[in-house]
Scaffold this motif. Sequence first.
Motif, PDB file in Angstrom:
ATOM      1  N   HIS A   1       2.803   0.771  10.425  1.00 40.15           N
ATOM      2  CA  HIS A   1       4.012   1.093   9.695  1.00 40.15           C
ATOM      3  C   HIS A   1       5.410   1.188  10.710  1.00 40.15           C
ATOM      4  O   HIS A   1       6.341   0.902  10.308  1.00 40.15           O
ATOM      5  CB  HIS A   1       3.864   2.517   9.081  1.00 40.15           C
ATOM      6  CG  HIS A   1       2.853   2.221   7.512  1.00 40.15           C
ATOM      7  ND1 HIS A   1       1.614   1.975   7.805  1.00 40.15           N
ATOM      8  CD2 HIS A   1       3.118   2.518   6.458  1.00 40.15           C
ATOM      9  CE1 HIS A   1       1.338   1.655   6.470  1.00 40.15           C
ATOM     10  NE2 HIS A   1       2.307   1.803   5.677  1.00 40.15           N
TER      11      HIS A   1
ATOM     12  N   ASP B   1      -3.737   5.435   2.281  1.00 43.10           N
ATOM     13  CA  ASP B   1      -2.449   4.438   1.906  1.00 43.10           C
ATOM     14  C   ASP B   1      -2.942   3.867   0.718  1.00 43.10           C
ATOM     15  O   ASP B   1      -3.799   3.021   0.209  1.00 43.10           O
ATOM     16  CB  ASP B   1      -2.655   3.309   2.987  1.00 43.10           C
ATOM     17  CG  ASP B   1      -1.347   2.393   2.966  1.00 43.10           C
ATOM     18  OD1 ASP B   1      -0.423   2.550   3.990  1.00 43.10           O
ATOM     19  OD2 ASP B   1      -1.201   1.548   2.078  1.00 43.10           O
ATOM     20  N   SER B   2      -1.972   3.732  -0.001  1.00 47.31           N
ATOM     21  CA  SER B   2      -2.141   3.473  -1.523  1.00 47.31           C
ATOM     22  C   SER B   2      -2.562   1.983  -1.719  1.00 47.31           C
ATOM     23  O   SER B   2      -3.230   1.745  -2.706  1.00 47.31           O
ATOM     24  CB  SER B   2      -0.707   3.672  -2.270  1.00 47.31           C
ATOM     25  OG  SER B   2       0.168   2.947  -1.558  1.00 47.31           O
TER      26      SER B   2
HETATM   27  C1  IPM Z   1       3.038   5.292   4.467  1.00 44.43           C
HETATM   28  C2  IPM Z   1       1.944   5.281   3.483  1.00 44.43           C
HETATM   29  C3  IPM Z   1       1.336   6.456   3.267  1.00 44.43           C
HETATM   30  C4  IPM Z   1       2.465   4.490   2.266  1.00 44.43           C
HETATM   31  C5  IPM Z   1       1.425   4.133   1.088  1.00 44.43           C
HETATM   32  O1  IPM Z   1       0.462   4.865   0.865  1.00 44.43           O
HETATM   33  O2  IPM Z   1       1.437   3.223   0.405  1.00 44.43           O
HETATM   34  C6  IPM Z   1       3.050   2.960   2.557  1.00 44.43           C
HETATM   35  O3  IPM Z   1       2.097   2.300   3.113  1.00 44.43           O
HETATM   36  C7  IPM Z   1       3.581   2.522   1.561  1.00 44.43           C
HETATM   37  O4  IPM Z   1       3.317   1.301   0.959  1.00 44.43           O
HETATM   38  O5  IPM Z   1       4.425   3.115   0.859  1.00 44.43           O
END
Ligand code: IPM
Length: 465
Positions: free
Chosen positions: A63, A128-129
């Motif tokens: 990230h 992470d989603s």
């Molecule tokens: C930073 C992380 C927690 C986040 C998620 O959980 O998706 C990211 O990957 C996103 O795509 O917004």
Amino acid sequence: MGKTLVEKIWDAHVVKSQEGFPDILYIDTHLIHEVTSPQAFDGLRKRGIPVFRPNQTVATADHNVPTLNQHLPIQEELSRYQVDMLTKNTKEFGVELYGLGHPYQGIVHVIGPELGITQPGKTMVCGDSHTSTHGAFGAIAFGIGTSQVEQVFATQCLLLQKPKTMKIEVNGELAKGVGAKDIVLYIISKTTAAGGTGYFVEFAGSAIRSLSMEGRMTVCNMSIEMGARGGLIAPDQTTFDYVQGREFAPKGEAWDKAVDYWKTLYSDEDAQFDAVLQFDAADIQPMITYGTNPGMGIGISDAIPATAAQPESEQPSYEKALNYMGFQDNQKLIGHPVDYVFIGSCTNSRIEDLRTVASFVKGKKKADNVEVWIVPGSKQVEAQAKEEGIDKIFEEAGFILREPGCSACLGMNEDKIPAGKYCISTSNRNFEGRQGPNARTMLASPLTAAAAAVAGKIVDVREVV
Ligand SMILES: CC(C)[C@H](C(=O)O)[C@@H](O)C(=O)O
Ligand code: SF4
């Protein structure tokens, strides 16, 4: 009564189930990155406990990493801190890290599959989603919060209610120029960004079956953008062929045994889903989003729906979204100028995506008014692109092939789209400010993005491929 695919995998992982309580579910693989792991490591440290199964935990930095000059120290202070913390924590707790400079580094949801870590029948989690991506292999894969990351570190288990299941069938043949990204944007435009809330979604039907693993990952990746907990697709020969021979895939006899088991992983004929939706592939056009959630999508030749046609309670937020995007009711998007093209993210940065873009732009040049960023999902994708000469095609077209990371999918690193600018993006979220303060994101497929890069405006790819 038969079982759904989710039930089969779930039941095979339940450690304890007691009436009136959540199940204790065993987790096979825990993926981690720099954003959601620091507090969880801190928690372990405070309690003086180790990571219970470090060999089932894999880390990467994605990230916060820059996507130019990765060999130099990270410029942004917060990003550097996050990535340094991951290095320190993984070392202290004995977790394998594919950090900057490692040949396996990349976006967490790209490296799991390409290393053969992602396999049918597994339970996989990550803070992470978009962990839903791994469901493309017939795994139960879902995003968790930081406190659950700590739970998994400590116990390799999670306390969970068994989810509801939904089946989404897409049958028939896709038109030329229409691909996996269009399928999923179409589905979300029909269900809305909340239509899958509380469900695990199994994608099925002939149009889904005909997709490559890359395409299936794109679909499952975005299943959470309809609010679902996760998405998955029953494994088949396409899945087995993709996994076979990869670094961490089973080998020899273990492979044969694994495939025998994987072949049992499908929803039984008489399995009961809590909801079923059906779509016809022939109805799907190349898709594009015009608003500030992924459900606000239209077929490329359609007009933006009028505010008055929205449910009354939603009209203010709908109007706000159009204002943010600088669009009007009933506007058509074909011909609208584009400032940036971003091809990347865990939705569309795999080698197949880069090949699609390269074969379209070969011998063409980008329009003068656009800046084009291509960000491979991993070091392996980057290396493969170079081996195939794809980097040269991009260079001749005026595209910049950057280094792997989440990049402009979210403005958490150096790659941001300037305020007010229009960006066609192959990523999965078009939220306000997602790609940078006041940046305007339009989600689309790699092919639609590539065509916009060449034309400098939005085009219908069916007319140019
Ligand atoms: C930073 C992380 C927690 C986040 C998620 O959980 O998706 C990211 O990957 C996103 O795509 O917004
Ligand atoms: S590429 Fe985008 S969606 Fe995927 S993990 Fe990174 S920030 Fe999240």
